[in-house]
Design a protein around this motif. Structure first.
Motif, PDB file in Angstrom:
ATOM      1  N   LEU A 248      20.827  52.764  46.283  1.00 20.28           N
ATOM      2  CA  LEU A 248      20.558  51.336  46.165  1.00 20.28           C
ATOM      3  C   LEU A 248      20.104  50.964  44.770  1.00 20.28           C
ATOM      4  CD1 LEU A 248      20.743  51.223  49.335  1.00 20.28           C
ATOM      5  CD2 LEU A 248      18.909  49.550  49.212  1.00 20.28           C
TER       6      LEU A 248
ATOM      7  N   HIS B 268      28.852  42.440  50.268  1.00 17.45           N
ATOM      8  CA  HIS B 268      27.575  43.136  50.311  1.00 17.45           C
ATOM      9  C   HIS B 268      27.646  44.119  51.474  1.00 17.45           C
ATOM     10  CE1 HIS B 268      26.268  39.511  48.052  1.00 17.45           C
ATOM     11  NE2 HIS B 268      25.548  40.395  47.417  1.00 17.45           N
ATOM     12  N   THR B 269      27.698  45.401  51.157  1.00 13.53           N
ATOM     13  CA  THR B 269      27.801  46.427  52.186  1.00 13.53           C
ATOM     14  C   THR B 269      26.462  46.597  52.899  1.00 13.53           C
ATOM     15  OG1 THR B 269      29.559  47.597  51.044  1.00 13.53           O
ATOM     16  CG2 THR B 269      28.247  48.877  52.586  1.00 13.53           C
TER      17      THR B 269
ATOM     18  N   ASN C 142      23.133  49.810  42.620  1.00 10.03           N
ATOM     19  CA  ASN C 142      24.172  48.942  43.186  1.00 10.03           C
ATOM     20  C   ASN C 142      23.526  47.734  43.840  1.00 10.03           C
ATOM     21  OD1 ASN C 142      26.293  47.744  44.663  1.00 10.03           O
ATOM     22  ND2 ASN C 142      27.334  49.702  44.895  1.00 10.03           N
TER      23      ASN C 142
ATOM     24  N   TRP D 170      20.114  47.624  52.714  1.00 14.10           N
ATOM     25  CA  TRP D 170      19.688  48.726  53.581  1.00 14.10           C
ATOM     26  C   TRP D 170      18.666  48.208  54.584  1.00 14.10           C
ATOM     27  CZ3 TRP D 170      15.823  52.905  51.507  1.00 14.10           C
ATOM     28  CH2 TRP D 170      15.479  53.780  52.537  1.00 14.10           C
TER      29      TRP D 170
ATOM     30  N   ILE E  74      24.051  48.786  55.000  1.00 17.17           N
ATOM     31  CA  ILE E  74      23.727  50.162  55.381  1.00 17.17           C
ATOM     32  C   ILE E  74      22.697  50.091  56.506  1.00 17.17           C
ATOM     33  CG2 ILE E  74      22.820  52.381  54.616  1.00 17.17           C
ATOM     34  CD1 ILE E  74      23.651  51.647  51.793  1.00 17.17           C
TER      35      ILE E  74
ATOM     36  N   ALA F  57      29.326  54.295  49.064  1.00 17.72           N
ATOM     37  CA  ALA F  57      28.702  52.965  49.013  1.00 17.72           C
ATOM     38  C   ALA F  57      29.301  52.112  47.909  1.00 17.72           C
ATOM     39  CB  ALA F  57      27.195  53.119  48.818  1.00 17.72           C
TER      40      ALA F  57
ATOM     41  N   PHE G  55      27.717  52.597  57.335  1.00 17.00           N
ATOM     42  CA  PHE G  55      28.040  51.661  56.266  1.00 17.00           C
ATOM     43  C   PHE G  55      29.021  50.651  56.831  1.00 17.00           C
ATOM     44  CE2 PHE G  55      27.237  54.421  52.224  1.00 17.00           C
ATOM     45  CZ  PHE G  55      25.987  54.758  52.729  1.00 17.00           C
TER      46      PHE G  55
ATOM     47  N   SER H  93      31.470  48.657  48.761  1.00 23.47           N
ATOM     48  CA  SER H  93      30.939  47.365  48.316  1.00 23.47           C
ATOM     49  C   SER H  93      31.850  46.692  47.298  1.00 23.47           C
ATOM     50  CB  SER H  93      29.537  47.543  47.722  1.00 23.47           C
ATOM     51  OG  SER H  93      29.575  48.352  46.556  1.00 23.47           O
TER      52      SER H  93
ATOM     53  N   LEU I 113      24.449  46.440  47.795  1.00 29.14           N
ATOM     54  CA  LEU I 113      24.104  47.198  48.987  1.00 29.14           C
ATOM     55  C   LEU I 113      22.855  46.621  49.630  1.00 29.14           C
ATOM     56  CD1 LEU I 113      24.603  50.850  47.666  1.00 29.14           C
ATOM     57  CD2 LEU I 113      26.272  49.383  48.774  1.00 29.14           C
TER      58      LEU I 113
END
Length: 625
Positions: A336, A311-312, A339, A344, A314, A402, A375, A406, A342
């Motif tokens: 977002l 899970h990236t 995806n 945020w 941001i 992104a 990121f 991810s 992600l």
């Protein structure tokens, strides 16, 4: 439905209209009776019905308005369902009257919601009797969508049942306590051959240097006639490639076709931008929506070991004077929407929302080189001094970075579980579990857990305007400690904390992530992260007065009021909805009986928190209207 008309006159009218059109040699396959992009605002010929609700943001006090930030492309028409007091919206946007003069015509529009957590929907209603009252419109919607996606989709309905009629069509925002509905490219036309859409680019997640791969994509048919062919071309880092022509296919409306170029591609190590464009083979095609081109970033790098899904994270830095934040919000929200991997969050290190979490990271990254967006701690967009420095800022490029980040496996797993929330004490508890495929001792792992509130209206906050809206605001640090590895490389941490009184608890989540606590700030990468759902009301950690004193509540279900009786004097009563939102509270002055009015509440299940000298009791009340 046409209950007010007789069958025979209607058939005669349709027959006369069709004969007239045939005699005139009318080319119905190119007919466009109405096409509105909202580039000049809401048309003056259009009409609105408002409701009695008051929106959080004054821009959306009217039923509909123009939003210049979002569209397909921007601007678009927008309507909110988020009000100061939660109520369903009933906000109508009524098109100018149009004579449906042939068969084959459809009503069509693009629509999307703003946030995945609060998905607005709509109804489209039609009238042949005028637009002065809501009751003139037919009961059965022409179109109905309960929850829109966060990307624009085409919605359409045939108007063949209305040939010969002058119709009024209404787009109705009818959601309940969501956020924002966006509508664009409203049209009444013949959709035959009208619309192709490039819905994705098909390339590997990453490739190794000197490895061969092929570029492809997915085209979706948005017209009413089958798609029989199209062409595509592409560029790599600005260098054009001819692509191919695809023919001999049969793709019906709403279905897609995956294509791939036969050219073999080999790229050097690094990040490469790929842009793909499709085009119709028909010279008579009318392409109403600008959705035929997509771009993506392809990482070319050595192979990495497979571990856990990533899970990236941001991380955005913002303040009241940050003129770039609005543009970033728009682009981050868009990426977002497509995806799920992600997360945020937004830090406010120097404005009215600043707190320890924001200040700590601000100092860690050093303010002269403060990243405006990172990121997994890799700066993507920086602000240096008073002038913005643009780096990989285009929306398509941001989305591509992104997606790629991810999709690369993570060396550490992390999961938030057993997340509970007590609305009266504003107490939260959660368990963080995980495992690692790396030597945690040498990687200096650090577990951080943050309280995040989304959709915050900054009404009255210092230098913010009264209508300023911020997203995913970091409100507090719940945990921030080095993570000691266990012998089997697993870990478990219990988190306890409270939600600040300035936060709307039902719009809060927690974010947990593991980062590399390295003295070199360029190596403070985030290994992996997780995001909880919105808090739901549970009742842990507080004494229940039911064990000490007898409390009764009646009638249950209630219609306009209910009464509480208690052997122990009642100090106060609070009423929560099932998401933990405080609906009302009443001081009872140590009475043994208290009546609570619920005549203004909607039907549903609620939690009653009853405070007495012997503790607190939680009971359920059902409201039926």
């Amino acid at each position: 439905m046409h209950s007010t008309k007789s069958y025979i006159p209607r058939i005669m009218k349709q027959f006369l209209v069709l004969i007239t059109l045939l005699l005139a040699g009318f080319a119905c396959n190119a007919q466009v009776l109405l096409f509105e992009t909202f580039n000049d605002g809401i048309p003056s010929e259009w009409k609105m019905f408002n409701d009695e609700n008051t929106a959080h943001h004054s821009v959306y006090r009217d039923a509909w308005t123009t939003n210049t930030q979002y569209g397909c492309p921007a601007p678009s028409a927008a309507s909110t369902s988020w009000f100061l007091v939660a109520n369903p919206a009933d906000r109508w946007l009524i098109l100018q009257p149009v004579l449906i003069n042939s068969t084959g015509l459809s009503f069509a529009m693009e629509a999307r919601c703003l946030e995945r957590s609060y998905p607005d929907g709509f109804e489209v209603r039609i009238s042949t009797r005028g637009d002065s009252l809501r009751t003139l419109f037919e009961d059965t919607p022409l179109l109905q969508q309960y929850h829109c996606d966060t990307t624009f989709h085409t919605y359409y309905a045939s108007l063949d049942d209305y040939v010969g009629d002058t119709v009024w069509i209404a787009i109705v925002q009818n959601s309940d306590d969501m956020n924002l509905l966006l509508v664009d490219n409203v049209r009444i036309c013949n959709l035959n051959g009208e619309e192709l859409e490039l819905t994705q680019i098909n390339v590997p997640t990453f490739v190794q240097p000197d490895s061969v791969f092929h570029i492809g994509g997915r085209v979706t048919n948005r017209s009413q006639l089958p798609l029989t062919g199209f062409s595509f071309s592409y560029t790599i880092d600005g260098t054009p490639y001819p692509g191919m022509t695809v023919s001999g296919i049969n793709v019906v409306n709403g279905e897609y076709f995956n294509f791939e170029d036969t050219t073999s591609i080999v790229l050097d190590e690094g990040y490469h931008e790929i842009e793909v464009t499709i085009a119709s083979l028909s010279s008579s095609s009318q392409d109403f929506v600008d959705n035929n081109t997509l771009s993506i970033i392809l990482p070319v790098m050595p192979a990495v070991p497979t571990a856990w899904e990533r899970h990236t994270l941001i991380e955005q830095f913002a303040d009241a004077n940050n003129t770039i934040s609005g543009h970033l919000d728009s682009k981050l929200r868009n990426i977002l929407s497509s995806n799920d991997n992600l997360i945020w969050i937004a830090y406010h290190p120097s404005d009215q929302f600043s707190n320890a979490a924001a200040t700590q990271l601000y100092n860690t990254f050093e303010s002269p080189q403060l990243p405006a967006v990172a990121f997994d701690r890799a700066p993507i967009f920086q602000r240096r001094g008073s002038n913005p420095f643009y780096n990989l800022y285009a929306a398509g490029v941001l989305a591509s970075v992104a997606d790629r980040m991810s999709a690369i496996p993570a060396p550490v797993g992390i999961t938030i579980s057993e997340c509970s929330f007590n609305p009266s004490a504003r107490y939260i508890q959660a368990t963080i579990n995980g495992a690692s495929a790396i030597n945690l001792n040498t990687k200096n792992p650090r577990l951080t857990v943050l309280l995040v509130e989304d959709s915050v209206w900054a009404d009255g906050y210092g230098s913010y305007s009264s209508n300023s809206r911020t997203d995913n605001v970091v409100r507090a640090i719940l945990y921030d400690e080095p993570l000691s590895p266990l012998s089997d490389s697993t870990y478990q941490v219990t988190i306890n904390g409270t939600i600040p009184p300035t936060c709307a608890a039902w719009r809060c989540k927690i974010v947990a992530f593991i980062s590399n606590d390295d003295p070199d700030i360029t190596r403070r990468q985030v290994f992996n992260a997780d995001l909880s759902e919105h808090f739901e009301a549970t009742y842990v950690g507080i004494q229940n007065a039911d064990q000490e004193t007898q409390i009764s509540l009646y009638p249950n279900p209630a219609t306009d009021r209910f009464t509480i009786t208690s052997q122990s004097p009642i100090n106060a009563v609070q009423l929560f909805d099932m998401q933990g939102k405080l609906i009302k509270q009443t001081k009872c002055n140590n009475r043994n009986e208290q009546t609570i009015l619920v005549e203004n509440l909607r039907s549903g299940l609620y939690i009653v928190a009853i405070s007495t000298a012997k503790g607190q009791s939680f009971q359920r009340i059902s409201v039926l209207k």
